[in-house]
Design a protein around this motif. Sequence first.
Motif, short mmCIF file in Angstrom:
data_model
loop_
_atom_site.label_atom_id
_atom_site.label_comp_id
_atom_site.label_asym_id
_atom_site.label_seq_id
_atom_site.Cartn_x
_atom_site.Cartn_y
_atom_site.Cartn_z
N GLU A 173 2.35 -3.48 9.91
CA GLU A 173 2.33 -1.95 9.84
C GLU A 173 2.60 -1.59 8.54
O GLU A 173 1.93 -0.47 8.08
CB GLU A 173 3.73 -1.47 10.73
CG GLU A 173 3.24 -1.46 12.24
CD GLU A 173 4.64 -0.89 13.03
OE1 GLU A 173 4.71 0.30 13.05
OE2 GLU A 173 5.45 -1.66 13.57
N THR A 174 3.41 -2.06 7.87
CA THR A 174 3.99 -1.58 6.46
C THR A 174 2.96 -1.93 5.48
O THR A 174 2.63 -1.03 4.62
CB THR A 174 5.35 -2.14 6.01
OG1 THR A 174 6.35 -2.10 6.98
CG2 THR A 174 5.92 -1.64 4.83
N THR A 175 2.72 -2.97 5.42
CA THR A 175 1.75 -3.45 4.35
C THR A 175 0.39 -2.88 4.59
O THR A 175 -0.63 -2.84 3.54
CB THR A 175 1.60 -5.04 3.97
OG1 THR A 175 1.19 -5.57 5.56
CG2 THR A 175 3.08 -5.51 3.60
N GLU A 176 -0.16 -2.68 5.66
CA GLU A 176 -1.51 -2.10 5.73
C GLU A 176 -1.78 -0.77 6.44
O GLU A 176 -2.76 -0.34 6.98
CB GLU A 176 -2.18 -3.28 6.87
CG GLU A 176 -2.24 -4.60 6.56
CD GLU A 176 -3.17 -5.59 7.25
OE1 GLU A 176 -4.21 -4.96 7.84
OE2 GLU A 176 -3.04 -6.55 7.23
N ALA A 177 -0.67 -0.09 6.53
CA ALA A 177 -0.64 1.36 6.66
C ALA A 177 -1.16 1.63 8.09
O ALA A 177 -1.95 2.57 8.32
CB ALA A 177 -1.31 2.12 5.66
N ALA A 201 -4.36 -1.01 2.43
CA ALA A 201 -3.41 -2.24 1.85
C ALA A 201 -3.22 -1.85 0.66
O ALA A 201 -1.92 -1.87 0.32
CB ALA A 201 -3.93 -3.54 2.27
N PRO A 202 -4.32 -1.91 -0.42
CA PRO A 202 -3.78 -1.45 -1.72
C PRO A 202 -2.80 -0.15 -1.87
O PRO A 202 -2.25 -0.07 -2.69
CB PRO A 202 -4.99 -1.30 -2.43
CG PRO A 202 -6.07 -2.20 -1.49
CD PRO A 202 -5.70 -1.94 -0.05
N GLU A 232 -3.92 10.86 8.06
CA GLU A 232 -4.21 9.48 7.77
C GLU A 232 -3.77 9.26 6.34
O GLU A 232 -3.23 7.96 6.03
CB GLU A 232 -5.70 9.64 8.07
CG GLU A 232 -6.16 7.81 8.00
CD GLU A 232 -5.44 7.08 9.12
OE1 GLU A 232 -4.81 5.96 8.69
OE2 GLU A 232 -5.57 7.39 10.22
N LEU A 233 -4.05 10.11 5.46
CA LEU A 233 -3.92 9.94 4.09
C LEU A 233 -2.29 9.62 3.82
O LEU A 233 -1.84 8.89 3.22
CB LEU A 233 -4.04 11.06 3.13
CG LEU A 233 -5.60 11.08 2.87
CD1 LEU A 233 -5.91 12.54 2.15
CD2 LEU A 233 -6.19 9.95 2.11
N GLY A 234 -1.21 10.49 4.63
CA GLY A 234 0.06 10.31 4.43
C GLY A 234 0.63 8.98 5.06
O GLY A 234 1.58 8.45 4.66
N ARG A 235 -0.15 8.47 6.00
CA ARG A 235 0.13 7.28 6.67
C ARG A 235 -0.04 5.96 5.76
O ARG A 235 0.55 4.93 5.71
CB ARG A 235 -0.39 6.91 7.95
CG ARG A 235 -0.02 7.55 9.40
CD ARG A 235 -0.55 7.24 10.68
NE ARG A 235 -1.97 7.60 10.55
CZ ARG A 235 -2.29 8.53 11.30
NH1 ARG A 235 -1.30 9.56 11.69
NH2 ARG A 235 -3.53 8.93 11.23
N ALA A 236 -1.15 6.25 4.81
CA ALA A 236 -1.48 5.11 3.88
C ALA A 236 -0.41 5.15 2.62
O ALA A 236 -0.16 4.21 2.14
CB ALA A 236 -2.93 5.31 3.71
N ALA A 237 -0.10 6.32 2.24
CA ALA A 237 0.63 6.33 1.11
C ALA A 237 1.63 7.70 0.90
O ALA A 237 1.16 8.73 1.45
CB ALA A 237 -0.25 6.06 -0.27
N SER A 238 2.49 7.64 -0.01
CA SER A 238 3.42 8.83 -0.08
C SER A 238 2.75 9.66 -1.22
O SER A 238 3.10 10.96 -1.12
CB SER A 238 5.01 8.36 -0.34
OG SER A 238 4.81 7.62 -1.72
N THR A 239 2.00 9.43 -1.84
CA THR A 239 1.51 10.18 -2.99
C THR A 239 -0.12 10.07 -2.90
O THR A 239 -0.72 9.21 -2.92
CB THR A 239 1.88 9.63 -4.44
OG1 THR A 239 3.07 9.67 -4.58
CG2 THR A 239 1.43 10.69 -5.44
N VAL A 240 -0.76 11.32 -2.97
CA VAL A 240 -2.15 11.66 -2.77
C VAL A 240 -2.87 12.05 -4.12
O VAL A 240 -2.49 13.13 -4.46
CB VAL A 240 -2.62 12.46 -1.41
CG1 VAL A 240 -4.11 12.50 -1.44
CG2 VAL A 240 -2.02 11.71 -0.34
#
Length: 433
Positions: free
Chosen positions: A74-78, A254-255, A297-305
């Motif tokens: 969950e955490t590493t692959e968003a 993941a990145p 979806e972007l927010g699930r992937a990373a905290s900064t867009v």
Amino acid sequence: MALYTQESIERVKEAADMVEVVSPRAELRRVGARHVGLCPFHDERTPSFSVNAESKLYHCFGCGEAGDVIHFVETTEALDFPAAVEVLAERYGVELRRENEDPEAEQRRRRRERLLVVVERAAAYYARLLWGSAEARQAREYLAGRGLEEHVLREFRVGYAPEAWETLTAAALRSGLTAEEVTAAGLGQHGRRGGLIDRFRGRIMFPLADPRGRVLGFGARAMSEGQRPKYLNTSENELYHKGRQLFGIDRARAPAARGGRIVVVEGYTDVLALHQAGLREAVAIMGTALTQDQMSELGRAASTVFLALDADRSGEEAMVRAARQASGRGVELRVVRMPPGTDPAELIATEGAEAFAGRLDAAVSVPEFQVHRVLASADVETARGRDRALAELRPLVALTPERSVTRDELVRLVASRLDVPPDYVGTGARARA
């Protein structure tokens, strides 16, 4: 949607090899009964990350991050919990059972699974044609002319749809699919004479996948000058919804999760060029209309867009709309200033990856971007024009943190451009000595 049974979830945990799952994210070495390595969740020089292969648990003594194999995915692959379970189940061959799934829901799920197989086969077919067909030579030359190398095109499964009217649909019908299934998958449509024809003909095919990498549809670029439209997507259907789609999210999540940032561009080739240059946390919104589903979806992937959209009016307006959508989601937006008339792929081709990386480092907050945008179009020659600009700029400056360097600089910039005292712009700015 019916939930997976607890028994299914436990079988996934039991089947998963914890060390195998973690190893692509952290180089582990065995120390007694544990495996240790540098933590994938924070920067460190001394290993503090520990994996217990038997209990399928991990823990970092440096940052406190801990959990089981599902939580790690969950955490590493968003991914959310159900998707993480599905990824592991597919990888380790575990059949998942659902709790209290009614017959109609099961029928819909099985139909969806069948359509996914159909679209996946089409993606493989188009990819083979790009590299094995003489007809696709022009498409290969176009992609090479954009500076895109074969390895990245193969990684993203870029393909080619032949010009013939019925190549794909005829093959699909011969394989046992029905005409209804071919059209439901977005691959065929009824022609003027009533027969089934291919939806995509004579086009470069960009597969559009979900975060798990399952192809849901296609974006297709025309190869001939008179072919319209220039870009054609799969029509909205049971699998594909354009407003939810982010091209490249399956490769970028993941990145992005590791780096805490995700880069948003407009087009397919921009994503390919960025990935090829090593900036693998890039996705495309396929235009400028960023939707709420895409922002989620972007927010699930990373905290900064980071928004790296074209420096034209539509691109600028899209970034302002994105700021409204990001409000209250816990997502920080940064705006990458692009040269007018240049997209990320062109910038990398002419100036190199370092030029784009430098623009990422110099990205500004949305209020800063909006302030510069208002000043660029303001009528500063008349008192009335300056008053209008000032009324528009005050609330933007107020969005920045009080007593911050950012606010100081914006206040001085606005005061200078509009030729007004700093206290006209807003409070909270420190006076210069």
